[in-house]
Design an enzyme around this catalytic site. Structure first.
Site, PDB file in Angstrom:
ATOM      1  N   HIS A  49       0.851  -1.184   0.000  1.00  0.00           N
ATOM      2  CA  HIS A  49       0.000   0.000   0.000  1.00  0.00           C
ATOM      3  C   HIS A  49       0.890   1.237   0.000  1.00  0.00           C
ATOM      4  O   HIS A  49       2.109   1.132   0.168  1.00  0.00           O
ATOM      5  CB  HIS A  49      -0.891   0.020   1.256  1.00  0.00           C
ATOM      6  CG  HIS A  49      -0.089   0.163   2.508  1.00  0.00           C
ATOM      7  ND1 HIS A  49       0.466  -0.924   3.168  1.00  0.00           N
ATOM      8  CD2 HIS A  49       0.309   1.263   3.198  1.00  0.00           C
ATOM      9  CE1 HIS A  49       1.156  -0.491   4.223  1.00  0.00           C
ATOM     10  NE2 HIS A  49       1.075   0.823   4.258  1.00  0.00           N
ATOM     11  N   HIS A 136       5.735   5.930  -0.870  1.00  0.00           N
ATOM     12  CA  HIS A 136       6.499   4.755  -1.290  1.00  0.00           C
ATOM     13  C   HIS A 136       5.697   3.510  -0.900  1.00  0.00           C
ATOM     14  O   HIS A 136       4.701   3.615  -0.186  1.00  0.00           O
ATOM     15  CB  HIS A 136       7.875   4.734  -0.612  1.00  0.00           C
ATOM     16  CG  HIS A 136       7.775   4.616   0.876  1.00  0.00           C
ATOM     17  ND1 HIS A 136       7.526   5.705   1.703  1.00  0.00           N
ATOM     18  CD2 HIS A 136       7.837   3.543   1.703  1.00  0.00           C
ATOM     19  CE1 HIS A 136       7.457   5.299   2.951  1.00  0.00           C
ATOM     20  NE2 HIS A 136       7.636   3.984   2.992  1.00  0.00           N
TER      21      HIS A 136
END
Length: 190
Positions: A49, A136
């Site tokens: 995620h 990220h």
């Protein structure tokens, strides 16, 4: 005598979920790089995620308020075009704490979304982090040895693009795999 509040806290965070095809690209890359770089914890593909805001320990009675505030924050949000691009590490390159896959595309829109979310969470008592937002996808944690495959890291997973149109509220189940449970989701523009 008052009854003690025995409701257990849940560890929650808000994130951009990834489509399965993106997770598959990351998983293939992590399997390849994992032959050379040893990490104690590789993230389960269902757990990939992009974190938007970590909330920490929260009482279950507050989940509805969080979801309502999130929905209000994204009511005017347009879809965001993102793609995998590159990778890197946090920490010393000789002993990294985290291996991550990079994000490209409409990252400025993603940053504005993150600001809208943290602003919406402030009245509920959730403060934003002091450090700048660096979107990220965490792939592995806690390096334990092996050669640092800089070329393989810098190349990152095979690029793939996707459109994101929602946020999810995740609950962490420590020591489980996968360890994140979706408690709710909010769609952009609705």
């Amino acid at each position: 005598m008052h009854a003690a509040n025995t409701e257990a806290d849940m560890r929650l965070f808000i994130a951009v979920p990834l489509p399965q095809v993106v997770s598959e690209h990351i998983q293939r890359w992590s399997q390849e790089i994992g032959k050379q770089m040893l990490f104690r914890k590789w993230v389960h593909p269902q757990d990939y995620h992009i974190t938007v805001q970590f909330l920490g320990d929260v009482k279950s009675k507050n989940v509805d308020s969080i979801l309502s505030s999130l929905q209000a924050a994204v009511v005017k949000q347009q879809t965001i075009e993102l793609s995998l691009q590159g990778a890197g590490v946090f920490g010393l390159s000789s002993a990294p704490r985290v291996l991550w896959a990079g994000i490209a595309g409409e990252t400025e829109k993603l940053g504005k979304l993150q600001q809208a979310v943290t602003t919406a969470m402030l009245p509920l008592g959730f403060k934003p982090e002091d450090r700048p937002y660096r979107p990220h996808i965490t792939v592995a944690r806690k390096y334990k040895g092996g050669s640092i495959a800089a070329e393989l890291i810098n190349t990152g997973p095979e690029p793939v693009s996707w459109t994101t149109d929602k946020l999810v509220l995740f609950r962490t189940h420590m020591h489980s795999s996968p360890m994140y449970e979706i408690l709710g989701e909010v769609r952009f523009g609705s």
